[in-house]
Design an enzyme around this catalytic site. Sequence first.
Site, short mmCIF file in Angstrom:
data_model
loop_
_atom_site.label_atom_id
_atom_site.label_comp_id
_atom_site.label_asym_id
_atom_site.label_seq_id
_atom_site.Cartn_x
_atom_site.Cartn_y
_atom_site.Cartn_z
N GLU A 9 -8.02 -126.44 0.03
CA GLU A 9 -8.76 -125.30 -0.54
C GLU A 9 -8.36 -125.01 -1.98
O GLU A 9 -9.17 -124.53 -2.76
CB GLU A 9 -8.54 -124.04 0.32
CG GLU A 9 -9.48 -122.91 -0.02
CD GLU A 9 -9.64 -121.89 1.10
OE1 GLU A 9 -9.86 -120.73 0.77
OE2 GLU A 9 -9.57 -122.25 2.28
N ASP A 105 -7.99 -123.52 4.35
CA ASP A 105 -7.31 -122.49 5.16
C ASP A 105 -7.83 -122.50 6.59
O ASP A 105 -9.04 -122.58 6.82
CB ASP A 105 -7.50 -121.10 4.55
CG ASP A 105 -6.69 -120.93 3.27
OD1 ASP A 105 -5.86 -121.80 2.97
OD2 ASP A 105 -6.90 -119.91 2.58
N TYR A 310 1.47 -118.39 5.91
CA TYR A 310 0.11 -118.02 5.52
C TYR A 310 -0.08 -116.49 5.54
O TYR A 310 0.21 -115.84 6.55
CB TYR A 310 -0.87 -118.69 6.48
CG TYR A 310 -2.32 -118.49 6.14
CD1 TYR A 310 -2.89 -119.12 5.04
CD2 TYR A 310 -3.12 -117.66 6.91
CE1 TYR A 310 -4.23 -118.95 4.73
CE2 TYR A 310 -4.46 -117.48 6.62
CZ TYR A 310 -5.01 -118.13 5.52
OH TYR A 310 -6.33 -117.95 5.22
#
Length: 722
Positions: A9, A105, A310
Site C-alpha cells: 500500500e 493493509d 498496525y
Amino acid sequence: MSKRVVLAEKPSVGRDIARVLGCTKQGQGYLEGKDYVVTWALGHLVTLADPEAYDVKYKSWNLEDLPMLPKAFKFVVIKKTAKQFKVVKEQLLRKDVSEIVIATDAGREGELVARLIIEKSGVKKPLKRLWISSVTDQAIKQGFKSLKDGRHYDDLYASALARSEADWIVGMNATRALTTKYNAQLSCGRVQTPTLAMISKREEEIKQFKSEPYFGLTAMSESVKWTWQDGKSKSTQTFEEQRIDELMRALKEKPLQIIEVKKAEKKVYAPGLYDLTELQRDANKRFGFSAKETLSTMQKLYEHHKVLTYPRTDSRYLSTDIVATLPERLKAVAIGPYRGVANQLLKGKIVTNSSFVDNKKVSDHHAIIPTEQTPLLSDLSDKERKIYDLVVKRFLSVFMKPYIYEQTTMLAKMGQESFVAKGKRVVSLGFKEIYHVDEEEGDGLANLPVVEEGTVLSHIKLIKISGRTQPPAYFNEATLLSAMENPSRYMNQASSEVVKTLKETGGLGTVATRADIIEKLFNSFMIEKKGQDIYLTSKGRQLLELAPKELKSPELTGQWEKKLQDISNGRLKRQQFVGQMREYASQIVHEIKGSEATYKHENLTTTKCPTCGKPMLAVNGKRGKMLVCQDRECNTKKTVSQLTNARCPNCHKKLELRGEGDSRMFSCVCGYREKLSTFNKRKSEQKKQGSKRDVQKYLREQEKQQEPMNSALADALAKLKL
C-alpha cells in the site's frame, strides 16, 4: 522462471517486504529479485470518477440536474499519483509475472486499494493475499509462508466497493442539493452529519439544564473528615438548605460515636490493551493531541520505526498465535524506563488470560502492541515518544499483578444522624508500579487512623457545604470519539438489531476514518474549538435544520453497516444494496428541493473579497481565525490570525500571529505584544548563546552510545563471579 508481483500500500512497507524477500535490484517505483517484484501504491491510486465524467452538464452545480445516478460507475486514475499507477500497471502486466500477491493493509479499505488498481490495469492473473498485522521481518516471513487464496476475500472487496459507491451516491447528491438550494458550502454525509447532530444534542442538553443549589454537612474530628448521609436514600447531598441548617443547630456540641468499621480488600486489574480509538482518547486527555495527530504519529511508529503494530485496529485483544511472540516483544521493550519491569516479567512465566487473549474478539487486526524490534528512543520525536510510552506501559501492565488496596469504611452516629468516612491503604502497587504518581487519577481517599467500634469522639467541628449541580460537559475530541464509537443513546427509535450491529461494527465511521471526519468538520467550519471544548458554528447548526432527517441519525449508518457486513459474509449482493442507495438518494434530493427553509450567513463582515468583491465570512478554523468568501464558487480564503507554537516570554502561553507581511505581530492573552521581526531577532540571538535543543541533542548522543543493549546478557554478566 515466472515471478510474483507483490503490491504493497505504501513505499515504506514495500521496501520492507522487498528487503525480506531479497529484492535488491532498484527500479523506478519497484524493487526486483530472483522470484519477486515488489511495487507499491501511494494509498489509493484509483478512485470513483467525478460527476462530470458521466455527463458534461455536471461540471456546473445545478439543482435541476439532480439526482445523479450513474448506471455503472467509472473509475479513474488519480492525477497526482498517475506516474506510480503506470509503474504498478507495467509490473502487473509483465509476461514473466504469473501471480499477484496483494500486500496492502489487511482490512476492507486495503482490499479496495489493491483491487481497484488490479481491475483498472486490466490484468487477469491469480491472486494471493498477505494478511499481517505488523511489518517486522519476522511477521513478513511468517505471512509469506501462509499466503491465502485471493478469492477468499472477494466478498470483502464487494463490501468495500459497495461502501464506496453508496457514499458517492448519497454524499454527492445530498451535498450538491443542499449547496445549490441555499448557495452555501454545505457538506453532508452518513457519518459526519450524525456526528454533528450528536454535538448539537449535547449543546441542547447543556442549554436546557437548570442548575440547582445543593447542600451537605461534614464533621471534622482531628484527622478524619466525616460526611453526613441521609438515613433513607444514603445520599450525601440535599436540595433543602433548611434541613442542613436545622441539623447544624441540633447536632452542635454532640459527640460522634463510631458504630461500625468495615475493611475490605479490593483488586483493580490493568485496563485492556489499546485499539486506535482508546489510544486517541488517552492521547487527547493526557497530551491534548487531536485524533488526527495520534493516528499520523502511530503510522510513523508502525511504518518508519517499525516498533508498534498496525494502528487502524478496532480490537483490544490478541489472537492465540501472537502469544508465542510475547517474550520477543518483552525483550524489545526492555530498555530505558521499561527495562526493570520487562526483565522482571521475562524472568518468570509469562501468563496470559482471556482478558487480553481471545480469538473471538479479533477480526482483521489484533490490539496495538510493541513489535519484536527494539527502538532507539533518542530517534523518536516528542510526540512519537509519548505515544510509544502509552502503548508500552499498557502492554506491560496486562502481564502484571493487580493493584490491591484495603478499603476502610467507618459508620458513625451523631444523635440520630449517620456519618460516613472512607479511606484506603495500598497493599500492592501491582501494574501501577509502571505508572508515575502524577499519571494516577486520585480518588481522594486517604489513610484513616486505627479506631475501634464504639469509640466516642468529642469536640466535633460541623461545616456546612454547598454547591450547584453541573450540566453535562461539552464534547472534546476524546469524548466525541467515545460517542462516535457508541452512539446508541443518540438513536431514538432504532431496532435492537441495528443498535447491536452498530456496536459490533464500531459505531459511526471506523477506527481509520473517525479522525478524518472530525478534521473535515473543523475544516468546513461546521464546528470550532474554544479551549479543548467543541462547539457547533452557526453554519453547522443551520445545516442540521436543512439536512434530511434520516441523515442526522446514527441509525442510517447502523443499517448500512449491517448490510455491508452481510455483503462481506456473502449473505447480500452488492448490486441489491447499491440499488437501495439509489432510491434513497432520489428521496432525499426530492425532500431538499421541496423545502421552504432558508439559509442565512450570520458571520458576514464588512471586508470585501479581493477576488469577487462580495462580503467575506468570519470563521474560526482549528488553528486560528480566517475570512472566507461567501460565494462557494469563488472560495477565496484569507488568514486573519493563527495560533503558533511560539510561547509568551511572560506567561508562557501560546502566541497568536496577526496581520500580514512585515507588519505581522505576535500577541498574547496576557497583553504581551511583539513584532515578528523583533521576535525573529530575539530568537536568533538566543541560538547563538545555545538552547535547550542543544542540550537535548547532546543527551540524545549520550543515549545512543548506551542503547540498545542486551539487558538479559547484562544481567547474566552481573552475576558472574570472576
